[in-house]
Design a protein around this motif. Structure first.
Motif, PDB file in Angstrom:
ATOM      1  N   ALA A 122       0.844  -1.197   0.000  1.00  0.00           N
ATOM      2  CA  ALA A 122       0.000   0.000   0.000  1.00  0.00           C
ATOM      3  C   ALA A 122       0.879   1.246   0.000  1.00  0.00           C
ATOM      4  O   ALA A 122       1.887   1.331   0.699  1.00  0.00           O
ATOM      5  N   SER A 123       0.481   2.248  -0.791  1.00  0.00           N
ATOM      6  CA  SER A 123       1.283   3.459  -0.949  1.00  0.00           C
ATOM      7  C   SER A 123       0.384   4.613  -1.341  1.00  0.00           C
ATOM      8  O   SER A 123      -0.839   4.451  -1.487  1.00  0.00           O
ATOM      9  N   ASN A 124       0.986   5.775  -1.539  1.00  0.00           N
ATOM     10  CA  ASN A 124       0.207   6.926  -1.987  1.00  0.00           C
ATOM     11  C   ASN A 124      -0.432   6.673  -3.348  1.00  0.00           C
ATOM     12  O   ASN A 124      -1.490   7.226  -3.659  1.00  0.00           O
ATOM     13  N   THR A 125       0.183   5.814  -4.156  1.00  0.00           N
ATOM     14  CA  THR A 125      -0.322   5.567  -5.502  1.00  0.00           C
ATOM     15  C   THR A 125      -1.149   4.293  -5.610  1.00  0.00           C
ATOM     16  O   THR A 125      -1.638   3.967  -6.696  1.00  0.00           O
ATOM     17  N   SER A 126      -1.320   3.600  -4.492  1.00  0.00           N
ATOM     18  CA  SER A 126      -2.134   2.382  -4.538  1.00  0.00           C
ATOM     19  C   SER A 126      -2.626   2.050  -3.134  1.00  0.00           C
ATOM     20  O   SER A 126      -1.846   1.643  -2.264  1.00  0.00           O
ATOM     21  N   HIS A 127      -3.938   2.245  -2.903  1.00  0.00           N
ATOM     22  CA  HIS A 127      -4.544   1.966  -1.601  1.00  0.00           C
ATOM     23  C   HIS A 127      -6.062   1.938  -1.767  1.00  0.00           C
ATOM     24  O   HIS A 127      -6.579   2.040  -2.885  1.00  0.00           O
ATOM     25  N   VAL A 128      -6.762   1.816  -0.662  1.00  0.00           N
ATOM     26  CA  VAL A 128      -8.226   1.823  -0.687  1.00  0.00           C
ATOM     27  C   VAL A 128      -8.702   3.261  -0.555  1.00  0.00           C
ATOM     28  O   VAL A 128      -8.480   3.905   0.478  1.00  0.00           O
ATOM     29  N   ASN A 129      -9.333   3.746  -1.589  1.00  0.00           N
ATOM     30  CA  ASN A 129      -9.910   5.085  -1.577  1.00  0.00           C
ATOM     31  C   ASN A 129     -11.387   4.932  -1.236  1.00  0.00           C
ATOM     32  O   ASN A 129     -12.251   4.872  -2.107  1.00  0.00           O
ATOM     33  N   GLY A 130     -11.659   4.849   0.052  1.00  0.00           N
ATOM     34  CA  GLY A 130     -13.014   4.601   0.541  1.00  0.00           C
ATOM     35  C   GLY A 130     -12.944   3.741   1.782  1.00  0.00           C
ATOM     36  O   GLY A 130     -12.057   3.919   2.628  1.00  0.00           O
ATOM     37  N   TYR A 131     -13.866   2.749   1.870  1.00  0.00           N
ATOM     38  CA  TYR A 131     -13.969   1.937   3.085  1.00  0.00           C
ATOM     39  C   TYR A 131     -13.291   0.588   2.911  1.00  0.00           C
ATOM     40  O   TYR A 131     -13.511  -0.126   1.927  1.00  0.00           O
ATOM     41  N   ALA A 132     -12.462   0.241   3.902  1.00  0.00           N
ATOM     42  CA  ALA A 132     -11.908  -1.105   4.016  1.00  0.00           C
ATOM     43  C   ALA A 132     -12.502  -1.745   5.262  1.00  0.00           C
ATOM     44  O   ALA A 132     -12.832  -1.062   6.230  1.00  0.00           O
ATOM     45  N   GLU A 133     -12.618  -3.065   5.206  1.00  0.00           N
ATOM     46  CA  GLU A 133     -13.227  -3.800   6.314  1.00  0.00           C
ATOM     47  C   GLU A 133     -12.280  -4.895   6.792  1.00  0.00           C
ATOM     48  O   GLU A 133     -11.515  -5.457   6.012  1.00  0.00           O
ATOM     49  N   LYS A 134     -12.321  -5.187   8.084  1.00  0.00           N
ATOM     50  CA  LYS A 134     -11.527  -6.274   8.656  1.00  0.00           C
ATOM     51  C   LYS A 134     -12.446  -7.183   9.457  1.00  0.00           C
ATOM     52  O   LYS A 134     -13.211  -6.711  10.300  1.00  0.00           O
ATOM     53  N   VAL A 135     -12.344  -8.507   9.187  1.00  0.00           N
ATOM     54  CA  VAL A 135     -13.100  -9.514   9.934  1.00  0.00           C
ATOM     55  C   VAL A 135     -12.095 -10.384  10.682  1.00  0.00           C
ATOM     56  O   VAL A 135     -11.103 -10.847  10.104  1.00  0.00           O
ATOM     57  N   GLY A 136     -12.338 -10.610  11.983  1.00  0.00           N
ATOM     58  CA  GLY A 136     -11.466 -11.482  12.751  1.00  0.00           C
ATOM     59  C   GLY A 136     -10.997 -10.834  14.036  1.00  0.00           C
ATOM     60  O   GLY A 136     -11.435  -9.737  14.409  1.00  0.00           O
ATOM     61  N   ASN A 137     -10.097 -11.529  14.708  1.00  0.00           N
ATOM     62  CA  ASN A 137      -9.643 -11.063  16.015  1.00  0.00           C
ATOM     63  C   ASN A 137      -8.132 -10.822  16.056  1.00  0.00           C
ATOM     64  O   ASN A 137      -7.487 -11.047  17.074  1.00  0.00           O
ATOM     65  N   THR A 138      -7.576 -10.382  14.950  1.00  0.00           N
ATOM     66  CA  THR A 138      -6.164 -10.013  14.908  1.00  0.00           C
ATOM     67  C   THR A 138      -6.025  -8.523  14.625  1.00  0.00           C
ATOM     68  O   THR A 138      -6.899  -7.901  14.010  1.00  0.00           O
ATOM     69  N   ALA A 139      -4.909  -7.959  15.099  1.00  0.00           N
ATOM     70  CA  ALA A 139      -4.648  -6.534  14.857  1.00  0.00           C
ATOM     71  C   ALA A 139      -4.573  -6.270  13.360  1.00  0.00           C
ATOM     72  O   ALA A 139      -4.172  -7.136  12.573  1.00  0.00           O
ATOM     73  N   PHE A 140      -4.957  -5.052  12.967  1.00  0.00           N
ATOM     74  CA  PHE A 140      -5.014  -4.764  11.533  1.00  0.00           C
ATOM     75  C   PHE A 140      -4.795  -3.271  11.306  1.00  0.00           C
ATOM     76  O   PHE A 140      -5.247  -2.426  12.091  1.00  0.00           O
ATOM     77  N   THR A 141      -4.089  -2.976  10.235  1.00  0.00           N
ATOM     78  CA  THR A 141      -3.922  -1.599   9.789  1.00  0.00           C
ATOM     79  C   THR A 141      -4.667  -1.428   8.471  1.00  0.00           C
ATOM     80  O   THR A 141      -4.377  -2.119   7.491  1.00  0.00           O
ATOM     81  N   PHE A 142      -5.631  -0.538   8.448  1.00  0.00           N
ATOM     82  CA  PHE A 142      -6.460  -0.321   7.269  1.00  0.00           C
ATOM     83  C   PHE A 142      -5.681   0.491   6.229  1.00  0.00           C
ATOM     84  O   PHE A 142      -5.246   1.617   6.514  1.00  0.00           O
ATOM     85  N   PRO A 143      -5.524  -0.049   4.992  1.00  0.00           N
ATOM     86  CA  PRO A 143      -4.743   0.653   3.953  1.00  0.00           C
ATOM     87  C   PRO A 143      -5.586   1.695   3.235  1.00  0.00           C
ATOM     88  O   PRO A 143      -5.818   1.614   2.018  1.00  0.00           O
ATOM     89  N   VAL A 144      -6.062   2.700   3.986  1.00  0.00           N
ATOM     90  CA  VAL A 144      -7.015   3.660   3.431  1.00  0.00           C
ATOM     91  C   VAL A 144      -6.328   4.986   3.128  1.00  0.00           C
ATOM     92  O   VAL A 144      -5.302   5.342   3.710  1.00  0.00           O
ATOM     93  N   GLY A 145      -6.920   5.737   2.217  1.00  0.00           N
ATOM     94  CA  GLY A 145      -6.451   7.058   1.849  1.00  0.00           C
ATOM     95  C   GLY A 145      -7.524   7.779   1.071  1.00  0.00           C
ATOM     96  O   GLY A 145      -8.707   7.371   1.083  1.00  0.00           O
ATOM     97  N   ASP A 146      -7.128   8.827   0.364  1.00  0.00           N
ATOM     98  CA  ASP A 146      -8.120   9.616  -0.376  1.00  0.00           C
ATOM     99  C   ASP A 146      -7.849   9.644  -1.874  1.00  0.00           C
ATOM    100  O   ASP A 146      -8.336  10.510  -2.589  1.00  0.00           O
ATOM    101  N   GLY A 147      -7.073   8.687  -2.384  1.00  0.00           N
ATOM    102  CA  GLY A 147      -6.747   8.669  -3.794  1.00  0.00           C
ATOM    103  C   GLY A 147      -5.540   9.494  -4.140  1.00  0.00           C
ATOM    104  O   GLY A 147      -5.105   9.497  -5.301  1.00  0.00           O
ATOM    105  N   THR A 148      -4.989  10.152  -3.156  1.00  0.00           N
ATOM    106  CA  THR A 148      -3.756  10.921  -3.345  1.00  0.00           C
ATOM    107  C   THR A 148      -2.707  10.528  -2.316  1.00  0.00           C
ATOM    108  O   THR A 148      -1.536  10.384  -2.636  1.00  0.00           O
ATOM    109  N   THR A 149      -3.174  10.343  -1.088  1.00  0.00           N
ATOM    110  CA  THR A 149      -2.275  10.057   0.024  1.00  0.00           C
ATOM    111  C   THR A 149      -2.767   8.845   0.797  1.00  0.00           C
ATOM    112  O   THR A 149      -3.964   8.742   1.106  1.00  0.00           O
TER     113      THR A 149
END
Length: 461
Positions: free
Chosen positions: A71-98
């Motif tokens: 995941a980077s400024n040029t490739s990520h989730v521009n909107g909502y990401a979801e996580k299912v489960g009981n492990t720690a998670f970092t959501f790869p979200v941004g606004d289409g620029t950052t």
């Protein structure tokens, strides 16, 4: 059921197949009502996964055991990401620029579901999620300012730790103008105002002017509609309870306020002003003296009322150079002491009263001093078994000219002999061997000056 979607503009073909390793090699658009499930590993190469921001459930969902990379400024989730489960998670979200990821600690159950989206706009101008906009001037207790550059929507029904990231574009130097990392907090919109979220002290990394993270503990995401950064104070950090400054009464004394108050944070240089403690208006008077402060160097000159000895205080306002300025007002305690006095002891009129040779007891030392400079005069008597009752004994003399003092002394009953009396820098050295006590009448009250004059009257029968 999770569906595989092929909604790729510019004909970049992507298939996110359940339980298969997948890659993002172009922009993927998820429409309202659709979703994508990730069950293994996903690699972000180029392009974005765009989800409808008005439909959080139409998202890319990372199922238990799945992961992602790249995941980077040029490739990520521009909107909502979801996580299912009981492990720690970092959501790869941004606004289409950052890329502006946020993370959660392990949720409580394997079926726990959490969602997150990043919005790179002013919360006060927001249109999503439901409940927007979020006024940046509506602040709860303990919140002095909130950010105006961005916010996140985080959804989840159980308490977890939340970690938010920032970069230079977050402009945290404005959010936290004190420049002190411990003033940084995470705030949540509770429906009417921004309030501080989490328990205990947040954990931070990085720098306010660059990039970093902040983690807050035990937050139930669904409690708040939006999250952003805030600060606890807009006051300049200073030493709020400085030690008393000791000065000499009646003379000009200089004190370095930067050393006493130690202002930190904000934007230097700092300015210093003496103010009235009640009104906050500039004033150079105190209860017992005058203060003058150099606004740029912070050097304070204090002169007490001549002859005054005791406590006083100056109220000092310190401000930084930002606009609007960060300020703090502090009470600086002052202890005024008399200077060392000057004068000469008249040995010819010195007397020892109430002492009988050979008989232990107490008495008084009568001394006359021609005071040329008011101040303190230490007094001692030694030899012939005599000493001042209280040691050290200091006269605080507040008037010049001939002054007479009675100093309590003790006598051990020793034989009279060489004796030394000192008052300030003056000394008398009488030899009491041949001195014979002279009986005096004591306790004489002259009431004449206190009597009212008799007014003439005529008596008639």
């Amino acid at each position: 059921m999770r569906r595989t979607l092929y909604l790729i503009p510019l004909l970049v073909c992507l298939a996110l197949l359940a339980r298969a390793q997948s890659q993002i090699n172009g922009t993927v658009q998820i429409n309202s009502g659709g979703d994508i499930g990730i069950y293994n590993a996903l690699t972000f190469n180029t392009g974005y996964v765009i989800t409808p921001r008005n439909a959080p459930a139409s998202n890319i969902s990372f199922q238990a055991g799945s992961s992602y990379a790249g995941a980077s400024n040029t490739s990520h989730v521009n909107g909502y990401a979801e996580k299912v489960g009981n492990t720690a998670f970092t959501f790869p979200v941004g606004d289409g620029t950052t890329l502006r990821p946020m993370g959660i600690s392990p949720p409580p159950t394997p079926s726990s579901v959490y969602q997150a989206a990043y919005f790179g706009v002013n919360p006060a101008s927001a249109t999503l999620p439901a409940g927007a906009p979020f006024s940046t001037s509506s602040l709860g207790t303990g919140v002095a300012r909130v950010g105006t550059s961005e916010y996140w929507d985080v959804n989840g029904s159980s308490a977890v730790d939340l970690t938010f990231t920032w970069n230079a574009a977050s402009n945290l130097s404005t959010v936290v103008p004190t420049g002190i990392m411990s003033n940084l907090i995470v705030v949540g919109w509770n429906g009417t105002q921004w309030v501080k979220v989490g328990t205990g002290t947040p954990t931070t990394t990085g720098t306010l002017s660059g990039a970093g993270t902040i983690t807050v503990s035990s937050v139930t995401p669904d409690t708040y509609t939006a999250y952003t950064f805030g600060t606890t104070t807009l006051q300049l950090a200073v030493t709020t309870n400085p030690s008393p400054v000791t000065v000499t009464s009646g003379t000009g004394n200089t004190v370095s306020l930067p050393s006493v108050l130690n202002p930190t944070g904000g934007t230097g240089p700092y300015t210093y002003t003496s103010v009235d403690p009640t009104t906050g208006v500039a004033s150079n008077t105190t209860a017992h003296g005058i203060v003058n402060v150099n606004p740029t160097t912070g050097v304070m000159s204090y002169t007490s009322t001549p002859g005054y000895s005791g406590p006083d205080q100056a109220t000092i306002k310190v401000c930084d150079s930002s606009s609007p300025a960060l300020c703090n007002t502090v009470t600086v305690p002052i202890s005024a002491t008399l200077p060392v006095g000057s004068g000469s002891l008249d040995c010819s009129t010195a007397q020892i009263l109430g002492v009988t040779p050979g008989t232990a007891g107490t008495g008084n030392l009568k001394l006359t001093v021609n005071v040329s400079g008011i101040g303190t005069f230490p007094v001692t008597i030694s030899g012939s078994g005599m000493a001042v009752t209280t040691s050290p004994y200091v006269l605080n003399v507040t008037a010049s000219g001939l002054q007479t003092f009675f100093i309590p002394i003790t006598y051990s009953g020793a034989a009279f002999g060489a004796t030394t009396i000192t008052v300030g820098s003056s000394t008398c050295s009488p030899n009491l061997t041949a001195v014979t006590p002279t009986p005096l009448i004591t306790s004489v009250l002259n009431l004449g000056p206190a009597c009212a004059p008799i007014t003439a009257a005529t008596l008639s029968k």
